[in-house]
Design an enzyme around this catalytic site. Structure first.
Site, PDB file in Angstrom:
ATOM      1  N   GLY A  13       0.674  -1.267  -0.244  1.00 62.29           N
ATOM      2  CA  GLY A  13      -0.023   0.049  -0.021  1.00 62.29           C
ATOM      3  C   GLY A  13       0.765   1.318  -0.112  1.00 62.29           C
ATOM      4  O   GLY A  13       2.111   1.221  -0.079  1.00 62.29           O
ATOM      5  N   ILE A  37      -1.849  -8.880   0.308  1.00 62.98           N
ATOM      6  CA  ILE A  37      -2.886  -9.935  -0.229  1.00 62.98           C
ATOM      7  C   ILE A  37      -2.602  -9.759  -1.950  1.00 62.98           C
ATOM      8  O   ILE A  37      -2.851 -10.517  -2.552  1.00 62.98           O
ATOM      9  CB  ILE A  37      -4.399  -9.533  -0.115  1.00 62.98           C
ATOM     10  CG1 ILE A  37      -5.011 -10.770  -0.449  1.00 62.98           C
ATOM     11  CG2 ILE A  37      -4.575  -8.229  -0.390  1.00 62.98           C
ATOM     12  CD1 ILE A  37      -6.557 -10.475   0.234  1.00 62.98           C
ATOM     13  N   ARG A  38      -2.061  -8.529  -2.273  1.00 69.01           N
ATOM     14  CA  ARG A  38      -1.603  -8.097  -3.781  1.00 69.01           C
ATOM     15  C   ARG A  38      -0.180  -8.787  -4.077  1.00 69.01           C
ATOM     16  O   ARG A  38       0.488  -9.266  -3.514  1.00 69.01           O
ATOM     17  CB  ARG A  38      -1.719  -6.771  -3.800  1.00 69.01           C
ATOM     18  CG  ARG A  38      -2.935  -6.031  -3.781  1.00 69.01           C
ATOM     19  CD  ARG A  38      -2.413  -4.544  -3.583  1.00 69.01           C
ATOM     20  NE  ARG A  38      -2.606  -4.103  -2.484  1.00 69.01           N
ATOM     21  CZ  ARG A  38      -2.579  -2.716  -1.925  1.00 69.01           C
ATOM     22  NH1 ARG A  38      -2.772  -1.691  -2.729  1.00 69.01           N
ATOM     23  NH2 ARG A  38      -2.222  -2.360  -0.711  1.00 69.01           N
ATOM     24  N   TYR A 144     -14.714   3.891   8.876  1.00 65.03           N
ATOM     25  CA  TYR A 144     -13.238   3.870   8.971  1.00 65.03           C
ATOM     26  C   TYR A 144     -12.732   4.431  10.357  1.00 65.03           C
ATOM     27  O   TYR A 144     -12.005   4.003  10.981  1.00 65.03           O
ATOM     28  CB  TYR A 144     -12.619   4.635   7.631  1.00 65.03           C
ATOM     29  CG  TYR A 144     -11.052   4.929   7.746  1.00 65.03           C
ATOM     30  CD1 TYR A 144     -10.258   3.684   7.748  1.00 65.03           C
ATOM     31  CD2 TYR A 144     -10.782   6.146   7.530  1.00 65.03           C
ATOM     32  CE1 TYR A 144      -8.993   3.938   7.645  1.00 65.03           C
ATOM     33  CE2 TYR A 144      -9.194   6.302   7.715  1.00 65.03           C
ATOM     34  CZ  TYR A 144      -8.449   5.284   7.540  1.00 65.03           C
ATOM     35  OH  TYR A 144      -6.901   5.708   7.572  1.00 65.03           O
ATOM     36  N   LYS A 148     -11.160   3.084  13.380  1.00 63.35           N
ATOM     37  CA  LYS A 148      -9.849   3.541  13.839  1.00 63.35           C
ATOM     38  C   LYS A 148      -9.921   3.621  15.428  1.00 63.35           C
ATOM     39  O   LYS A 148      -8.805   3.598  16.280  1.00 63.35           O
ATOM     40  CB  LYS A 148      -9.217   4.824  13.151  1.00 63.35           C
ATOM     41  CG  LYS A 148      -8.660   4.400  11.740  1.00 63.35           C
ATOM     42  CD  LYS A 148      -7.396   3.515  11.848  1.00 63.35           C
ATOM     43  CE  LYS A 148      -7.133   2.987  10.532  1.00 63.35           C
ATOM     44  NZ  LYS A 148      -5.790   2.030  10.365  1.00 63.35           N
TER      45      LYS A 148
HETATM   46  C1  AKB Z   1      -8.222   8.775   4.259  1.00 61.48           C
HETATM   47  O1  AKB Z   1      -8.481   9.843   3.622  1.00 61.48           O
HETATM   48  O2  AKB Z   1      -9.067   7.827   4.587  1.00 61.48           O
HETATM   49  C2  AKB Z   1      -6.860   8.460   4.704  1.00 61.48           C
HETATM   50  C3  AKB Z   1      -6.682   8.956   6.274  1.00 61.48           C
HETATM   51  C4  AKB Z   1      -6.803  10.454   6.418  1.00 61.48           C
HETATM   52  O3  AKB Z   1      -6.624   8.348   6.986  1.00 61.48           O
HETATM   53  N1  AKB Z   1      -5.892   8.984   3.962  1.00 61.48           N
END
Ligand code: AKB
Length: 319
Positions: A13, A37-38, A144, A148
C-alpha cells in the site's frame, strides 16, 4: 545493524512500500519480511523476502511469524474512509479482525513491539476543528473512523492488560510519489500532482476551501520509525498520537503547483467525499507527540510540491 525480525502486513500500500524500503535499510533486507494480499509491488521486487498473505488469515499469519522468527509486526492493511463507506460491514471486519488477530499474536508470541496506524478520521463534526487537541471530543461518523477509534482503544487495552508494547499514530492525509494511495478522502492531494503533469488541469472532488491536515510521506515514515524506536517509558499514552505537518485547501495546493506550472488550472466537482472531509479537523495540535518523543515535521507545502513534481516528472518521463 539492529536485531529485530519485522513482519509488515499490507506492504504494497501507500505507506507499506516506503516503510519496507526504509526499514530494510535500517534492519537489513532479510530482517524485514513484506506481505500483502496483492502481487508484490514492483519497487519491492528484489529488495527482500516477500509472501502473499491475507491480513484476515490468522493461521497463515501465525505460521509465518513462527517460520520467520518474527519479533515485531507493522499491520498496515485496512480499508480507508471513502472505500469503507461503500461497504461498511466489510471495512469493519477487515479493519478490526486483522488488528485483534495481530494483538493476540503479540501476546501469544511475546512480540517486542507492534505498530498499527490510526488516522485523523477518529475525529468527527463535534470535535474542535482548528488545532484539534490530542484528547478531545471523538465522535467519528465514518466506519473507517469508528474502526480506527475502536482500534486505538483495543491497543490501549492490550497494553494495559497484557503489557503489549503497541504504538500508533493518527496520520493526516499522506502525499507520496513512489506508491499511490487508494480509497481515501485525502487522495486528491496526490492525484492533483499526477494530473497537473499529465493534463495541466485537475477536477477536485473536494471544494476549494476544504482545509485538511496533510503530510509528506518522508515525514510520515521518519515519524513512524522514530515512534517505534523511542524508549517505552516515553510512550505516555497508548492511544494513537496526533501527528501534524501542514494544512491546506485544494485552492492553496493548486496555487503552489502554479508556481511550477503556470498554465495549470483547477475545477471543483465535490462528491460524497466532501461530507467526510467536512467532518474532519482542519488542523491538528501534535504538541503531545513533540513533547513525549520529540516529533518534528520537516516538509511544508512549498518544499513538498518542489520535491513531488521533481520526482514525478522523472517517474512519468515528463519534460
Ligand atoms: C483517508 O483519507 O481515508 C486517509 C486518512 C486520512 O486516514 N488518508
Amino acid at each position: 545493524m539492529k536485531t529485530e525480525k519485522i513482519l509488515i502486513i499490507g506492504a504494497c500500500g501507500q505507506i507499506g512500500v516506503e516503510l519496507v524500503l526504509a526499514l530494510r535499510k535500517l534492519y537489513g533486507a532479510a530482517n524485514v519480511v513484506a506481505t500483502d494480499i496483492r502481487d508484490e509491488h514492483p519497487l519491492l521486487t528484489g529488495t527482500g523476502p516477500y509472501y502473499t498473505l491475507n491480513a484476515m488469515d490468522a493461521a497463515g499469519t501465525h505460521a509465518l511469524v513462527k517460520k520467520e522468527n518474527i519479533t515485531q509486526i507493522y499491520l498496515l492493511a485496512a480499508l480507508l474512509s471513502a472505500t469503507g463507506e461503500k461497504d461498511p460491514g466489510r471495512a469493519w471486519d477487515i479493519n478490526m479482525q486483522s488488528l485483534i488477530q495481530v494483538l493476540d499474536l503479540g501476546v501469544q508470541e511475546k512480540l517486542t513491539r507492534i505498530y498499527w496506524p490510526s488516522s485523523i478520521a477518529v475525529f468527527g463534526p463535534t470535535t474542535p476543528r482548528d488545532n484539534t487537541p490530542q484528547d478531545t471530543i471523538v465522535e467519528p461518523r465514518t466506519v473507517y473512523g469508528i474502526s480506527k477509534y475502536a482500534g486505538e482503544l483495543w491497543c490501549q487495552y492490550y497494553n494495559q492488560r497484557w503489557g503489549l508494547d503497541v504504538r500508533s499514530l493518527r496520520y493526516p492525509g499522506l502525499i507520496s510519489w513512489k506508491s499511490e494511495p487508494g480509497g481515501g478522502t485525502t487522495d486528491y492531494a496526490v492525484e492533483i500532482y499526477h494530473e497537473a503533469l499529465k493534463n495541466n488541469t485537475y477536477t477536485s472532488f473536494l471544494s476549494e476551501h476544504t482545509y485538511l491536515p496533510m503530510m509528506y510521506m518522508d515525514d510520515a515514515i521518519r515519524g513512524t520509525i522514530e515512534l517505534m524506536e523511542a524508549p517505552a517509558e516515553q510512550m505516555k499514552t497508548r492511544m494513537a498520537y496526533n501527528l501534524a505537518a501542514m494544512s491546506f485547501s485544494p485552492k492553496e495546493i493548486a496555487a503552489e503547483i502554479t508556481k511550477h506550472l503556470p498554465d495549470f488550472t483547477i475545477k471543483y466537482a465535490p462528491d460524497f467525499r466532501q461530507q467526510i472531509a467536512d467532518g474532519w479537523p482542519k488542523s491538528i495540535d501534535d504538541s503531545t507527540a513533540r513533547l513525549h518523543w520529540g516529533w518534528q515535521p520537516e516538509f511544508t507545502l512549498g518544499n513538498m510540491t518542489t520535491d513531488m513534481l521533481k520526482h514525478l516528472k522523472e517517474k512519468m518521463q515528463v519534460a
